[in-house]
Design a protein around this motif. Structure first.
Motif, mmCIF file in Angstrom:
data_model
loop_
_atom_site.group_PDB
_atom_site.id
_atom_site.type_symbol
_atom_site.label_atom_id
_atom_site.label_comp_id
_atom_site.label_asym_id
_atom_site.label_seq_id
_atom_site.Cartn_x
_atom_site.Cartn_y
_atom_site.Cartn_z
ATOM 1 N N GLY A 175 -10.509 -53.860 25.648
ATOM 2 C CA GLY A 175 -9.548 -54.813 26.193
ATOM 3 C C GLY A 175 -8.623 -54.106 27.157
ATOM 4 N N GLU A 176 -7.322 -54.279 26.945
ATOM 5 C CA GLU A 176 -6.339 -53.665 27.840
ATOM 6 C C GLU A 176 -5.956 -52.250 27.396
ATOM 7 N N VAL A 177 -6.630 -51.793 26.379
ATOM 8 C CA VAL A 177 -6.317 -50.462 25.845
ATOM 9 C C VAL A 177 -7.423 -49.486 26.244
ATOM 10 N N SER A 178 -7.023 -48.343 26.764
ATOM 11 C CA SER A 178 -8.063 -47.351 27.036
ATOM 12 C C SER A 178 -7.712 -46.023 26.365
ATOM 13 N N ILE A 179 -8.759 -45.364 25.915
ATOM 14 C CA ILE A 179 -8.612 -44.097 25.196
ATOM 15 C C ILE A 179 -9.305 -43.014 26.003
ATOM 16 N N LYS A 180 -8.570 -41.964 26.295
ATOM 17 C CA LYS A 180 -9.157 -40.823 27.000
ATOM 18 C C LYS A 180 -9.024 -39.603 26.101
ATOM 19 N N THR A 181 -10.102 -38.859 25.976
ATOM 20 C CA THR A 181 -10.055 -37.679 25.116
ATOM 21 C C THR A 181 -10.345 -36.416 25.928
ATOM 22 N N SER A 182 -9.853 -35.300 25.406
ATOM 23 C CA SER A 182 -10.280 -34.007 25.958
ATOM 24 C C SER A 182 -10.330 -33.001 24.821
ATOM 25 N N LYS A 183 -11.157 -31.989 24.994
ATOM 26 C CA LYS A 183 -11.313 -30.987 23.947
ATOM 27 C C LYS A 183 -10.056 -30.117 23.874
ATOM 28 N N THR A 184 -9.784 -29.604 22.680
ATOM 29 C CA THR A 184 -8.634 -28.710 22.535
ATOM 30 C C THR A 184 -9.080 -27.349 22.028
ATOM 31 N N ASN A 185 -8.199 -26.373 22.167
ATOM 32 C CA ASN A 185 -8.478 -25.003 21.709
ATOM 33 C C ASN A 185 -8.160 -24.856 20.233
ATOM 34 N N HIS A 186 -9.065 -25.351 19.399
ATOM 35 C CA HIS A 186 -8.801 -25.256 17.960
ATOM 36 C C HIS A 186 -10.114 -25.092 17.205
ATOM 37 N N ASN A 187 -11.015 -26.052 17.423
ATOM 38 C CA ASN A 187 -12.302 -26.111 16.746
ATOM 39 C C ASN A 187 -13.341 -26.575 17.750
ATOM 40 N N PRO A 188 -14.626 -26.405 17.461
ATOM 41 C CA PRO A 188 -15.620 -26.925 18.417
ATOM 42 C C PRO A 188 -15.478 -28.432 18.642
ATOM 43 N N GLU A 189 -15.068 -29.160 17.584
ATOM 44 C CA GLU A 189 -15.037 -30.620 17.707
ATOM 45 C C GLU A 189 -13.646 -31.178 18.019
ATOM 46 N N SER A 190 -12.632 -30.339 18.048
ATOM 47 C CA SER A 190 -11.256 -30.874 18.106
ATOM 48 C C SER A 190 -10.949 -31.523 19.452
#
Ligand SMILES: [Zn+2]
Ligand SMILES: [Zn+2]
Length: 244
Positions: free
Chosen positions: A129-144
């Protein structure tokens, strides 16, 4: 958007701080970011039930961010009110494998009367809908992952959750100009690889310039902190409400 801080704690059990967790109410639905120990109890304490949650985000798979997923899924099947509406589980790389192992361990967690949608989003964008989610990897774990949730088509409100992380340029980019940044800041001074201390966070904030920053994922070192935090920094406490 409305944010309820459910927990600001860590791997150290605490009576004051549940594991770091946040409930974000949007026009799309309610997004629960992380679900470590005591988080389901905190939901109830603040007037919500598991059924109010439409999406659970796992910033990574460490127990202090995931343990209560068992509580949540078990209650959805066998609690007083069983779940009927779909649930989205969003996480970084390896989400499917983590989930399979998790439900295999307990056996009673696979959804009985509702649909569970697994969404792996290690670094990308997803609109609801009107909500968008953007992700990026962090320096913590392979999956974080860290995530930014934006509501509204243009000039929308932006809130960033760092999850557990060390300093990274990607995080600076994600947090740039955010209305609110909910950041891990594990220690005031101590430096532990894979986490932020106050100096690391100040460096990120200086570059990214979010309007407000809430410090979370607070180890007991913070209990002895006698410095003063100035705007835009605010030391997180469980139960805090923020309207965006
Ligand atoms: Zn953690
Ligand atoms: Zn962690």
């Amino acid at each position: 958007m409305k944010l309820k801080i459910l927990g600001t704690g860590t791997a150290t059990p605490s009576l004051q701080r549940a594991s770091s967790s946040y409930l974000l109410s949007t026009t799309w639905g309610n997004i629960l970011v992380d679900i470590g120990p005591s988080v389901v109890r905190r939901l109830l304490e603040y007037g919500y039930t598991t059924d109010d949650v439409d999406m659970v985000v796992l910033t990574h798979f460490h127990p202090d961010h995931t343990v209560d997923l068992a509580t949540f899924l078990f209650a959805s099947n066998y609690g007083e009110v069983t779940r009927k509406k779909p649930l989205i589980l969003l996480g970084g790389q390896g989400l499917e494998g983590f989930y399979e192992n998790f439900v295999r361990l307990y056996r009673w967690l696979s959804p009985v009367g509702y649909d569970l949608i697994l969404k792996s989003l290690p670094a990308g964008e997803w609109s609801l809908g009107e909500v968008s989610i953007k992700t990026s990897k962090t320096n913590h774990n392979p999956e974080s992952i860290a995530l930014r949730v934006t509501e509204g088509k243009r000039e929308g409100k932006r809130i960033v959750f760092t999850g557990d992380t060390d300093f990274s340029k990607d995080l600076v980019a994600l947090a740039e100009g955010a209305d609110l940044m909910v950041s891990e800041c594990s220690f005031p001074e101590r430096k532990v690889k894979g986490h932020l201390n106050l100096a690391d966070l100040q460096r990120i904030v200086k570059e990214a310039k979010p309007r407000q920053v809430i410090l979370s994922h607070l180890y007991p070192d913070w209990d002895a902190f006698d410095g003063v935090l100035h705007a835009p920094f605010l030391l997180g406490i469980d139960g805090l409400d923020i309207e965006l």
